[in-house]
Design a protein around this motif. Sequence first.
Motif, short mmCIF file in Angstrom:
data_model
loop_
_atom_site.label_atom_id
_atom_site.label_comp_id
_atom_site.label_asym_id
_atom_site.label_seq_id
_atom_site.Cartn_x
_atom_site.Cartn_y
_atom_site.Cartn_z
N ASN A 104 0.83 -1.20 0.00
CA ASN A 104 0.00 0.00 0.00
C ASN A 104 0.87 1.25 0.00
O ASN A 104 1.82 1.36 0.77
N ALA A 105 0.52 2.20 -0.85
CA ALA A 105 1.30 3.44 -0.95
C ALA A 105 1.23 4.27 0.33
O ALA A 105 2.03 5.21 0.50
N ASP A 106 0.31 3.95 1.23
CA ASP A 106 0.24 4.68 2.50
C ASP A 106 1.55 4.55 3.28
O ASP A 106 1.82 5.37 4.17
N LEU A 109 3.35 7.61 1.42
CA LEU A 109 2.64 8.85 1.12
C LEU A 109 2.69 9.83 2.28
O LEU A 109 2.69 9.44 3.45
N LYS A 111 0.24 12.88 3.72
CA LYS A 111 -1.17 13.23 3.57
C LYS A 111 -1.51 14.51 4.34
O LYS A 111 -2.24 14.47 5.34
N MET A 132 -0.60 13.06 -1.06
CA MET A 132 -2.02 12.88 -1.34
C MET A 132 -2.82 13.85 -0.48
O MET A 132 -2.68 13.87 0.75
N TYR A 307 4.46 0.31 -5.27
CA TYR A 307 3.34 0.63 -4.39
C TYR A 307 2.06 0.88 -5.19
O TYR A 307 2.10 1.46 -6.28
N ARG A 308 0.94 0.47 -4.63
CA ARG A 308 -0.37 0.70 -5.24
C ARG A 308 -1.04 1.87 -4.53
O ARG A 308 -1.16 1.89 -3.32
N CYS A 309 -1.47 2.85 -5.32
CA CYS A 309 -2.10 4.05 -4.76
C CYS A 309 -3.41 4.32 -5.48
O CYS A 309 -3.42 4.60 -6.68
N LEU A 317 -3.47 14.05 -6.14
CA LEU A 317 -2.18 13.39 -5.94
C LEU A 317 -1.08 14.24 -6.57
O LEU A 317 -1.21 14.68 -7.72
N HIS A 325 6.01 5.50 -12.71
CA HIS A 325 4.64 5.12 -12.37
C HIS A 325 3.87 4.65 -13.59
O HIS A 325 4.14 5.03 -14.73
#
Length: 610
Positions: A104-106, A109, A111, A132, A307-309, A317, A325
């Motif tokens: 997970n891109a979290d 990231l 925020k 994000m 990473y998946r975002c 974003l 990407h």
Amino acid sequence: MASVPVYCLCRLPYDVTRFMIECDICQDWFHGSCVGVEEDKAAEIDLYHCPNCEVTHGPSVMRKRRGGNKQPDYGASGTRVPTRPVKTGSSQFVRELRSRTFPNADEVLLKPTGAQLTVEFLEEHSFSVPVMVLRRDGLGMTLPPASFCVSDVEHHIGSDRQIDVIDVSRQCDLKMRLGDFVEYYNSPNRDKVLNVISLEFSETRLSNLVETPKIVRKLSWVENLWPEESIFERPNVQKYCLMGVKDSYTDFHIDFGGTSVWYHVLRGEKIFYLISPTPANLALFERWSSSSNQNEMFFGDQVDMCYRCSVKQGNTLFIPTGWIHAVLTPVDCLAFGGNFLHSLNIDMQLRAYEIEKRLSTADLFRFPNFETVCWYVGKHLLDTFRGLRENRRHPAAYLVHGAKALNNAFRSWTRKEALGEHEVEIPETINTQTLVKDLAKEIRLVEVDNYPLSFLFSAFFLNTPASPSTRDAIQGMLSMANPPSSSSSSSSSSPLSISGGLTEGMGKVKEKAMAPGVFLTSRRPSLSPQNSNTQSGASPASLASQGATGVGQGERRQLTQSCTSVTARFLTHSLFFDSDSGRRPKKGLATAKQRLGKILKIHRNGKLLL
């Protein structure tokens, strides 16, 4: 207005707040709550069959546990049947990509809220990871309402506008009228997957409805530094409209010129697959981009972390310079975005530009007049450094690093053997030789002025006791090199408070109040002797604090020689150079060590003999 697509058994429009899952048979989307699939359990499903398809195809296929060996397929003769590679962008590729799990891109990231996303925020975090913003409030961005659709885009730009369209299954470009694409987009039966990602609309009526985020307007080179009187065409890359149908896919890439990019999803959703631009990943990307079977290899499998975002409706974003990407469109989507060059990571922008040149990227996919804008920025940095020096302020470290990278690029572009290729992008108003020379001088002066003299003296003398007269003389010399401001008190004007041994004053330099992005650096050189008896990485000051018995005579000699060389170089610049004119010292002080010897000749009464 075109009719809104509906999904699921309930036949309702897409709702960003509700989890949905796609059927791998009919490829329709269903709300998890309508078909009894919980969001946290969806990752365990390999092939999902909706209630209607279960009748003919059986129940959904669950994912095998990790560690299980996949058995190869064998024909009737018992021989293994070779599997054909999956082509990037094909329906099978998209299905497999949807079913895969990624970190997970979290994990990487940032925020912040829209109001928190300022230049100071990005300076603090160096804008090295994606950002994000979940709600657009505070971003200073203007957008059409959520009801805005592709037919409205056509109305504001014009049906006859020729646009570049990507045929996703073949991963190739084609030309279409905007009116024809909108007709295709609104059609319930689409025979192919088409994607629009490069519709720049700055010179159309749609531009009046879209204002880029405030942070982009503050950072953008083109917005702030491109002169109105330039004979070159101004690069228009700030405003793009992206219209993608379900299953659109854009393969891995770095945005042209190493630009950073902002995306706002007005309707639908975008899924980004993000890879950090480490040196290893950039080398792998360059090799993958130049391979003959690029469209048969998923680049995300070649790196350590991909990473998946998920960027949902209403999210914005920001992708930093150089990030590799890819983008998947899980449902029909309308988004706005733009590219911008800036000063926070100049070195990476130049590296991305060099990669483009080595890959022989077509001009259509390169930043327009990239080198021209770099020359304008170089002139701006020169003026900035001069102004800061006159006001006794120092530029931020990232700006000095970027200026050095930019000046190295200027030297490369103006070499005799390369000038013919690059001179067409040099502005007539810029004298390249003078700019390169003057910028190099300003960078050199910044680096000299930033060097902490207190550290050099402490390192040079180690723990040798200093007499009061010696301390007073050195205090005076430091005051000469760093004159106090008129507003400073006597207690804070001295850069080094000396009491007892010289090492007691280490690191007590009084920092002046600086403007955002302008500060005194606190670099420390590595002066550790190459000696097996000396602790690795220990500084001269730490060795000095160990006392005379803690440092051997040979070690002290090596440290003294090392410190002498470094101290000579920086002290002669600080004390003998005219910081305003940059003039060299008078002839007669032949070597750096001789100059240092002159500096350190001190009378018993504490006066300097210079």
